[in-house]
Design a protein around this motif. Structure first.
Motif, mmCIF file in Angstrom:
data_model
loop_
_atom_site.group_PDB
_atom_site.id
_atom_site.type_symbol
_atom_site.label_atom_id
_atom_site.label_comp_id
_atom_site.label_asym_id
_atom_site.label_seq_id
_atom_site.Cartn_x
_atom_site.Cartn_y
_atom_site.Cartn_z
ATOM 1 N N ALA A 57 0.835 -1.205 0.000
ATOM 2 C CA ALA A 57 0.000 0.000 0.000
ATOM 3 C C ALA A 57 0.870 1.256 0.000
ATOM 4 O O ALA A 57 0.606 2.214 -0.743
ATOM 5 C CB ALA A 57 -0.929 -0.007 1.202
ATOM 6 N N LYS A 58 1.907 1.260 0.813
ATOM 7 C CA LYS A 58 2.823 2.400 0.880
ATOM 8 C C LYS A 58 3.560 2.574 -0.444
ATOM 9 O O LYS A 58 3.697 3.696 -0.950
ATOM 10 C CB LYS A 58 3.818 2.204 2.022
ATOM 11 C CG LYS A 58 4.829 3.336 2.211
ATOM 12 C CD LYS A 58 5.678 3.066 3.453
ATOM 13 C CE LYS A 58 6.691 4.186 3.689
ATOM 14 N NZ LYS A 58 7.742 4.208 2.633
ATOM 15 N N ALA A 59 4.025 1.463 -1.015
ATOM 16 C CA ALA A 59 4.749 1.527 -2.281
ATOM 17 C C ALA A 59 3.869 2.079 -3.393
ATOM 18 O O ALA A 59 4.304 2.914 -4.197
ATOM 19 C CB ALA A 59 5.268 0.140 -2.653
ATOM 20 N N MET A 60 2.610 1.639 -3.460
ATOM 21 C CA MET A 60 1.704 2.120 -4.494
ATOM 22 C C MET A 60 1.363 3.598 -4.295
ATOM 23 O O MET A 60 1.217 4.346 -5.275
ATOM 24 C CB MET A 60 0.437 1.269 -4.514
ATOM 25 C CG MET A 60 0.630 -0.153 -5.013
ATOM 26 S SD MET A 60 1.227 -0.248 -6.730
ATOM 27 C CE MET A 60 2.986 -0.546 -6.435
ATOM 28 N N ALA A 61 1.250 4.029 -3.055
ATOM 29 C CA ALA A 61 0.982 5.441 -2.778
ATOM 30 C C ALA A 61 2.144 6.310 -3.265
ATOM 31 O O ALA A 61 1.939 7.376 -3.856
ATOM 32 C CB ALA A 61 0.752 5.648 -1.284
ATOM 33 N N GLU A 62 3.362 5.844 -3.036
ATOM 34 C CA GLU A 62 4.541 6.591 -3.485
ATOM 35 C C GLU A 62 4.630 6.610 -5.008
ATOM 36 O O GLU A 62 5.017 7.622 -5.602
ATOM 37 C CB GLU A 62 5.794 5.975 -2.868
ATOM 38 C CG GLU A 62 5.882 6.181 -1.355
ATOM 39 C CD GLU A 62 7.023 5.416 -0.720
ATOM 40 O OE1 GLU A 62 7.644 4.576 -1.419
ATOM 41 O OE2 GLU A 62 7.305 5.649 0.471
ATOM 42 N N CYS A 63 4.258 5.518 -5.623
ATOM 43 C CA CYS A 63 4.260 5.461 -7.089
ATOM 44 C C CYS A 63 3.214 6.416 -7.670
ATOM 45 O O CYS A 63 3.495 7.132 -8.644
ATOM 46 C CB CYS A 63 3.982 4.031 -7.549
ATOM 47 S SG CYS A 63 4.084 3.815 -9.342
ATOM 48 N N ARG A 64 2.033 6.438 -7.090
ATOM 49 C CA ARG A 64 0.989 7.353 -7.568
ATOM 50 C C ARG A 64 1.426 8.810 -7.423
ATOM 51 O O ARG A 64 1.141 9.649 -8.294
ATOM 52 C CB ARG A 64 -0.308 7.101 -6.806
ATOM 53 C CG ARG A 64 -1.079 5.876 -7.264
ATOM 54 C CD ARG A 64 -2.472 5.834 -6.664
ATOM 55 N NE ARG A 64 -2.430 5.563 -5.237
ATOM 56 C CZ ARG A 64 -2.429 4.347 -4.694
ATOM 57 N NH1 ARG A 64 -2.475 3.272 -5.471
ATOM 58 N NH2 ARG A 64 -2.404 4.184 -3.390
ATOM 59 N N GLU A 65 2.125 9.098 -6.356
ATOM 60 C CA GLU A 65 2.613 10.464 -6.132
ATOM 61 C C GLU A 65 3.588 10.868 -7.241
ATOM 62 O O GLU A 65 3.504 11.971 -7.793
ATOM 63 C CB GLU A 65 3.303 10.539 -4.770
ATOM 64 C CG GLU A 65 3.850 11.910 -4.419
ATOM 65 C CD GLU A 65 4.524 11.933 -3.057
ATOM 66 O OE1 GLU A 65 5.526 12.666 -2.905
ATOM 67 O OE2 GLU A 65 4.054 11.210 -2.152
ATOM 68 N N GLN A 66 4.510 9.966 -7.589
ATOM 69 C CA GLN A 66 5.471 10.263 -8.641
ATOM 70 C C GLN A 66 4.802 10.295 -10.019
ATOM 71 O O GLN A 66 5.189 11.089 -10.884
ATOM 72 C CB GLN A 66 6.599 9.235 -8.618
ATOM 73 C CG GLN A 66 7.534 9.368 -7.426
ATOM 74 C CD GLN A 66 8.226 10.722 -7.372
ATOM 75 O OE1 GLN A 66 8.638 11.268 -8.394
ATOM 76 N NE2 GLN A 66 8.333 11.283 -6.176
ATOM 77 N N ALA A 67 3.792 9.471 -10.218
ATOM 78 C CA ALA A 67 3.065 9.477 -11.484
ATOM 79 C C ALA A 67 2.364 10.812 -11.699
ATOM 80 O O ALA A 67 2.312 11.330 -12.824
ATOM 81 C CB ALA A 67 2.057 8.335 -11.521
#
Length: 443
Positions: free
Chosen positions: A424-434
């Motif tokens: 969940a944390k990893a996907m949140a960070e990815c969405r932020e960079q996207a």
């Protein structure tokens, strides 16, 4: 020590392809023994049991052509993007993305991709990277993510003249530095190649510079005749077809991967065969870009080592298997073709390609092979036998059926739960960079 039990073992070993009530013993990073569950339980009573719950115990899957840098393209809308053909798609979408990628966005793209690979049972990935926004250290950044998540990977950076000589030389240096770095690694988890974009964006001078910086035991990873434009460019500017040009430039060979090969003729196929060059088919990408259907079955028939990739379109190899099976039936108007060739490419060709770089046997469950083991939650409604395994793979499985994934002896997912990363944390960070990438592109 681990013991996979309570399932049907699909080994991909011709000597014993299917073991009903089978088990797989893993010690360290390799497979110790494969056999009947009852026998192995007695032999290894102290082993930690991994319960397949009546499902399938299989070797990890291999993707021989992927594009991690495309991970943040999903749902991305680029202002003014209105492609009229393949070159417009390249420049308007993919090259626009790679010109804006930061190192952190490359890292997050890699993390997202490797998570998806683990969840789809893909344990080895050959990636072809581009991030002309930040070239230096990009392969090392991806490698850090691969090592963090535990995925076996072979990386390269796509050299191209499209953004000028400075970027060209930076790309060559990134490949050369990374190849040297991987040669010092002993874990058999990380390898490097010299990446090349495509013939039509690379001059003879640049090809020569790439050769100068490529060790003899390393090959090239290049897109070949993916679009008709690549062929036309080669004929117009060099008076020869793409594969012939690559032959003359010393690019072909047993360590080289040529992706796509849509517009190749019989003489070029003979060159690929004679040089023992590898070819990787990417069906969904070819269809999505309306590039055409490659002569994949003819290449296979001629004995060219052929594998199956995704070109960044998906990380689910079962999905690509299904699409390739349909594409060639449709293209040839023949419902009898592709039944044998495509699964052979996925389950045999891909492991043979991978083992031209990695030393331990991959894609197979046998003594001494790499401990890459996955479990699929699949209870067939029709009999599963040694003769119809691939029929069940084609019509009964997809990536979401994978519930447990082990790579190199390390359990990375169990019962659909990732064990070594906060998803969940990893996907949140990815969405932020996207989101940052989208703003960078569109202003």
């Amino acid at each position: 020590m681990f013991l996979f039990v309570n399932g049907k073992v699909i080994t991909r070993d011709d000597k014993r392809p299917l073991i009903e009530n089978g088990a797989v013993a893993v010690q360290g990073n390799e497979i110790l023994k494969v056999g009947a569950e009852e026998s192995l339980r007695k032999e290894f009573p102290e082993a930690e049991l991994i319960d397949a719950r009546g499902g399938l115990i299989m070797p990890g899957l291999i993707n021989t052509h992927n594009h991690i840098y495309s991970a943040m393209a999903r749902g991305l809308s680029i202002n003014g993007y209105n492609p009229q053909g393949f070159l417009d798609i390249l420049d308007g979408m993919w090259w626009t993305i790679d010109r804006h990628l930061t190192l952190e966005q490359t890292r997050q793209s890699a993390i997202a991709t490797y998570i998806d690979c683990i969840k789809n049972g893909v344990t080895t990935v050959f990636d072809h990277h581009a991030s002309f926004g930040t070239v230096a250290d990009s392969l090392f950044t991806i490698a850090d993510a691969a090592e963090e998540l535990g995925v076996r990977t072979c990386l390269c950076y796509e050299v191209s003249d499209r953004d000028g000589k400075e970027k060209t030389r930076a790309a060559i240096k990134e490949n050369a530095d990374f190849i040297r770095y991987t040669e010092g690694k002993k874990e058999d988890m990380l390898k490097g190649m010299m990446g090349l974009h495509a013939s039509f964006t690379i001059s003879d001078e640049t090809f020569a510079l790439c050769r100068e910086n490529t060790p003899d035991n390393v090959g090239y990873h290049i897109h070949v005749a993916e679009g008709i434009e690549d062929l036309h460019h080669s004929l117009k500017h060099y008076g020869k077809r793409v594969v012939n040009r690559l032959m003359d430039l010393g690019i072909l060979g047993p360590k080289t991967i040529t992706a796509h090969c849509i517009y190749v003729n019989p003489q070029e196929m003979d060159l690929l065969k004679e040089t023992d060059t590898m070819v990787v088919h990417n069906p969904e990408s070819n269809m999505g870009n309306a590039c055409g259907c490659p002569p994949t079955l003819e290449l296979y028939k001629r004995g060219v080592l052929s594998g199956l990739g995704t070109d960044g379109y998906t990380n689910d190899m079962f999905e690509s298997y299904k699409v390739a099976n349909l594409l060639h039936k449709h293209s040839l108007c023949d419902a009898t073709v592709a039944w044998g060739e495509i699964p052979s490419m996925l389950f045999d060709g891909n492991r043979r390609i991978a083992n031209r770089y990695f030393e331990k046997p991959l894609g197979i469950l046998k003594e001494g092979a790499a401990a890459d083991v996955v479990i699929a939650d699949y209870n067939p409604l029709t009999p599963l036998t040694a003769d119809n395994i691939n029929g069940h793979m084609l019509f009964g499985l997809n990536g979401s059926k994978i519930v447990t994934t082990m790579i190199n002896g390390k359990l990375l997912m169990k019962d659909r739960e990732l064990l070594h990363i906060d998803e969940a944390k990893a996907m949140a960070e990815c969405r932020e960079q996207a989101e940052l990438l989208k703003k960078s592109i569109n202003g």
